[in-house]
Scaffold this active site. Structure first.
Site, PDB file in Angstrom:
ATOM      1  N   HIS A  76     -40.958  18.799  17.451  1.00  0.00           N
ATOM      2  CA  HIS A  76     -41.029  17.347  17.661  1.00  0.00           C
ATOM      3  C   HIS A  76     -39.610  16.880  18.010  1.00  0.00           C
ATOM      4  O   HIS A  76     -38.895  16.285  17.204  1.00  0.00           O
ATOM      5  CB  HIS A  76     -41.543  16.631  16.406  1.00  0.00           C
ATOM      6  CG  HIS A  76     -41.470  15.137  16.526  1.00  0.00           C
ATOM      7  ND1 HIS A  76     -42.233  14.419  17.411  1.00  0.00           N
ATOM      8  CD2 HIS A  76     -40.697  14.214  15.886  1.00  0.00           C
ATOM      9  CE1 HIS A  76     -41.942  13.124  17.318  1.00  0.00           C
ATOM     10  NE2 HIS A  76     -41.007  12.986  16.400  1.00  0.00           N
ATOM     11  N   ARG A  80     -30.107  10.931  12.171  1.00  0.00           N
ATOM     12  CA  ARG A  80     -28.770  11.230  12.698  1.00  0.00           C
ATOM     13  C   ARG A  80     -27.957   9.950  12.814  1.00  0.00           C
ATOM     14  O   ARG A  80     -28.446   8.944  13.328  1.00  0.00           O
ATOM     15  CB  ARG A  80     -28.959  11.850  14.081  1.00  0.00           C
ATOM     16  CG  ARG A  80     -27.754  12.535  14.589  1.00  0.00           C
ATOM     17  CD  ARG A  80     -28.217  13.417  15.724  1.00  0.00           C
ATOM     18  NE  ARG A  80     -27.112  14.029  16.378  1.00  0.00           N
ATOM     19  CZ  ARG A  80     -27.231  15.091  17.136  1.00  0.00           C
ATOM     20  NH1 ARG A  80     -28.418  15.625  17.319  1.00  0.00           N
ATOM     21  NH2 ARG A  80     -26.196  15.611  17.731  1.00  0.00           N
ATOM     22  N   ARG A 127     -49.336  10.241  22.611  1.00  0.00           N
ATOM     23  CA  ARG A 127     -48.559   9.734  23.752  1.00  0.00           C
ATOM     24  C   ARG A 127     -48.999  10.429  25.045  1.00  0.00           C
ATOM     25  O   ARG A 127     -49.143   9.796  26.093  1.00  0.00           O
ATOM     26  CB  ARG A 127     -47.066   9.993  23.513  1.00  0.00           C
ATOM     27  CG  ARG A 127     -46.455   9.078  22.469  1.00  0.00           C
ATOM     28  CD  ARG A 127     -45.089   9.564  22.016  1.00  0.00           C
ATOM     29  NE  ARG A 127     -44.441   8.576  21.155  1.00  0.00           N
ATOM     30  CZ  ARG A 127     -43.412   8.820  20.359  1.00  0.00           C
ATOM     31  NH1 ARG A 127     -42.886  10.038  20.310  1.00  0.00           N
ATOM     32  NH2 ARG A 127     -42.888   7.867  19.620  1.00  0.00           N
ATOM     33  N   ASP A 176     -46.832  12.675  19.470  1.00  0.00           N
ATOM     34  CA  ASP A 176     -46.568  13.174  20.822  1.00  0.00           C
ATOM     35  C   ASP A 176     -47.894  13.440  21.545  1.00  0.00           C
ATOM     36  O   ASP A 176     -48.046  13.156  22.732  1.00  0.00           O
ATOM     37  CB  ASP A 176     -45.751  14.468  20.743  1.00  0.00           C
ATOM     38  CG  ASP A 176     -44.574  14.320  19.793  1.00  0.00           C
ATOM     39  OD1 ASP A 176     -43.676  13.527  20.102  1.00  0.00           O
ATOM     40  OD2 ASP A 176     -44.580  14.965  18.733  1.00  0.00           O
ATOM     41  N   GLY A 206     -40.675  12.980   8.402  1.00  0.00           N
ATOM     42  CA  GLY A 206     -39.233  12.756   8.573  1.00  0.00           C
ATOM     43  C   GLY A 206     -38.593  13.817   9.453  1.00  0.00           C
ATOM     44  O   GLY A 206     -38.859  15.010   9.294  1.00  0.00           O
ATOM     45  N   ASN A 207     -37.752  13.383  10.357  1.00  0.00           N
ATOM     46  CA  ASN A 207     -37.125  14.299  11.321  1.00  0.00           C
ATOM     47  C   ASN A 207     -35.879  15.001  10.759  1.00  0.00           C
ATOM     48  O   ASN A 207     -35.199  14.434   9.915  1.00  0.00           O
ATOM     49  CB  ASN A 207     -36.705  13.503  12.563  1.00  0.00           C
ATOM     50  CG  ASN A 207     -37.892  13.248  13.461  1.00  0.00           C
ATOM     51  OD1 ASN A 207     -38.766  14.080  13.592  1.00  0.00           O
ATOM     52  ND2 ASN A 207     -37.918  12.064  14.066  1.00  0.00           N
ATOM     53  N   ARG A 226     -25.575  17.978  14.746  1.00  0.00           N
ATOM     54  CA  ARG A 226     -26.924  18.401  14.367  1.00  0.00           C
ATOM     55  C   ARG A 226     -26.916  19.226  13.062  1.00  0.00           C
ATOM     56  O   ARG A 226     -27.799  19.118  12.228  1.00  0.00           O
ATOM     57  CB  ARG A 226     -27.512  19.231  15.523  1.00  0.00           C
ATOM     58  CG  ARG A 226     -29.021  19.305  15.460  1.00  0.00           C
ATOM     59  CD  ARG A 226     -29.604  19.907  16.723  1.00  0.00           C
ATOM     60  NE  ARG A 226     -31.022  20.099  16.529  1.00  0.00           N
ATOM     61  CZ  ARG A 226     -31.944  19.169  16.738  1.00  0.00           C
ATOM     62  NH1 ARG A 226     -31.595  17.966  17.141  1.00  0.00           N
ATOM     63  NH2 ARG A 226     -33.218  19.410  16.528  1.00  0.00           N
ATOM     64  N   GLN A 270     -37.915  18.002  -2.447  1.00  0.00           N
ATOM     65  CA  GLN A 270     -39.315  17.575  -2.357  1.00  0.00           C
ATOM     66  C   GLN A 270     -40.265  18.767  -2.498  1.00  0.00           C
ATOM     67  O   GLN A 270     -41.304  18.672  -3.157  1.00  0.00           O
ATOM     68  CB  GLN A 270     -39.552  16.853  -1.029  1.00  0.00           C
ATOM     69  CG  GLN A 270     -38.689  15.609  -0.915  1.00  0.00           C
ATOM     70  CD  GLN A 270     -39.057  14.725   0.260  1.00  0.00           C
ATOM     71  OE1 GLN A 270     -40.105  14.887   0.866  1.00  0.00           O
ATOM     72  NE2 GLN A 270     -38.203  13.791   0.573  1.00  0.00           N
TER      73      GLN A 270
HETATM   74  C1  LMR Z   1     -40.582   9.288  17.495  1.00  0.00           C
HETATM   75  O1  LMR Z   1     -41.000  10.269  18.100  1.00  0.00           O
HETATM   76  O2  LMR Z   1     -40.923   8.135  17.774  1.00  0.00           O
HETATM   77  C2  LMR Z   1     -39.561   9.471  16.383  1.00  0.00           C
HETATM   78  O3  LMR Z   1     -39.612  10.774  15.897  1.00  0.00           O
HETATM   79  C3  LMR Z   1     -38.224   9.159  16.920  1.00  0.00           C
HETATM   80  C4  LMR Z   1     -37.154   9.136  15.866  1.00  0.00           C
HETATM   81  O4  LMR Z   1     -36.172   9.885  16.006  1.00  0.00           O
HETATM   82  O5  LMR Z   1     -37.287   8.389  14.895  1.00  0.00           O
END
Ligand code: LMR
Length: 366
Positions: free
Chosen positions: A220, A125, A195, A192, A163-164, A131, A145
């Protein structure tokens, strides 16, 4: 265990498309890797690339992961000199299981006969971008892809989308590759998951490997739901429920959740760069578990096709669930009891995904 066995090589691919300020390739659906900020210079890009590629290669080629690999790196033409540097570094790492590295800017080379594809590049972004605009750009990228996978990769290929927005990008790639089973596609929520394990471990003053069965539900994104109702912590040799080990329900239902949800943004704020090392580690964890399976009695988080799940999550989504993996096949861990607190959060992140999907499918059909 594998002594004397003839190991087959596995072709692994990383999609590394790079933003290059001096080309117009961006308008041809070329993308910016999600590990990079748009404003970075190419030295920085090279550094981030090297980082993620070397880490992936190193882990995937380590003795604990006994699978020889041929690594194919695809990027846009102006970045080929940088890729040459990455190739040299990979060679200089003398990795025991890395058989070959192939840098290329050609889709037909990059996707040919793949066993595994790691799709790292996407359009992040930009300031002022809605969005919807982000989804539109990424639908174009992941449609391309997916079509390339459909045309060139093995039908057994395992595709990991990083990739987001990773879940919806993964759904689009899968829909654009109709000859490849939907089950072969997954998106990264292991970052995540790691984390969440680490936050609980730090709270209990143990190392992260003492925490198991946390769950990341959903997207995510900041609506994801890190859930420890089924998690266990090994405290000095005895396994106890996470809530019992942490002894702070307010934290587990409050700051713990928001810390994990916001961690990506916090890393970007601190580093002025998206996560790279932890993301690379999560990619390796994810791929290794697909190849070698999960441990008995343990589950992990992965964004997978939601069809037929027992949790009432709409079918046509890539949603992060607890999964167990055997013979390179994942299975959602069904039937875990879900309380009202969890239900609401699981539904909220599902709603966001439904909205993303509907917008993305509109673009896909145009
Ligand atoms: C992350 O969770 O660290 C990445 O997805 C964050 C991002 O937007 O690059």
């Amino acid at each position: 265990m594998l002594q004397g066995a003839r190991l087959h090589e596995m072709k692994v691919f990383e999609w590394l498309l790079t933003y290059h300020p001096y080309t117009s390739l961006l308008s041809c659906q070329m993308s910016v890797p999600w590990i990079l900020p748009l404003s970075c210079n190419s030295d920085l890009c090279g550094c981030c690339f090297s980082h993620i590629v070397l880490f992936t290669a190193d882990t995937l080629c380590s003795p604990s992961c006994p699978q020889p690999i041929i690594l194919i790196l695809l990027d846009i033409p102006p970045m080929l000199p940088v890729l040459d540097g990455v190739v040299m570094e990979l060679q200089d790492c003398a990795l025991p299981l890395l058989r070959e590295v192939i840098p290329t800017d050609k889709v037909e080379v990059g996707f040919k006969d793949l066993d595994a594809a790691i799709l790292v590049g996407s359009m992040p972004r930009k300031e002022g971008m809605e969005r919807k605009d982000l989804l539109k750009a990424n639908v174009a990228i992941f449609k391309t892809q997916g079509a390339a996978l459909d045309k060139y990769a093995k039908k057994t290929v395992k595709v990991l989308v990083v990739g987001n927005p990773a879940n919806t990008n993964c759904l689009i790639a899968s829909k654009s590759a109709p000859s490849i089973p939907k089950e072969n596609f997954s998106c990264l929520t292991r970052l995540d998951h790691n984390r969440a394990c680490s936050q609980v471990a730090m709270r209990c003053s143990v190392s992260a490997d003492n925490v198991k069965n946390v769950i990341i539900w959903g997207n995510h994104s900041s609506t994801q739901y890190p859930d420890v109702h089924h998690a266990k912590v090994n405290l000095h040799g005895s396994e106890v429920a996470a809530y019992e080990a942490v002894k702070d329900d307010n934290w587990l239902r409050g700051d713990f959740i928001s810390t994990v949800q916001q961690r990506g943004a916090a890393v970007i704020k601190a580093r002025k760069l998206s996560s790279a090392m932890s993301a690379a580690k999560a990619i390796c964890d994810h791929m290794r578990d697909i190849w070698f399976g999960t441990k008995e009695g343990e589950f992990l988080s992965m964004g997978v096709y939601a069809a037929g799940n027992s949790y009432g999550i709409p079918d046509d989504l890539i949603y992060s669930f607890p999964v167990q993996i055997k013979n390179k096949t994942w299975k959602i861990v069904d039937g875990l009891p879900i309380n009202d607190f969890s239900r609401a959060k699981m539904d909220a992140t599902a709603s966001e995904l439904v909205e993303e999907r509907d917008t993305a499918l509109d673009f896909l059909s145009q």
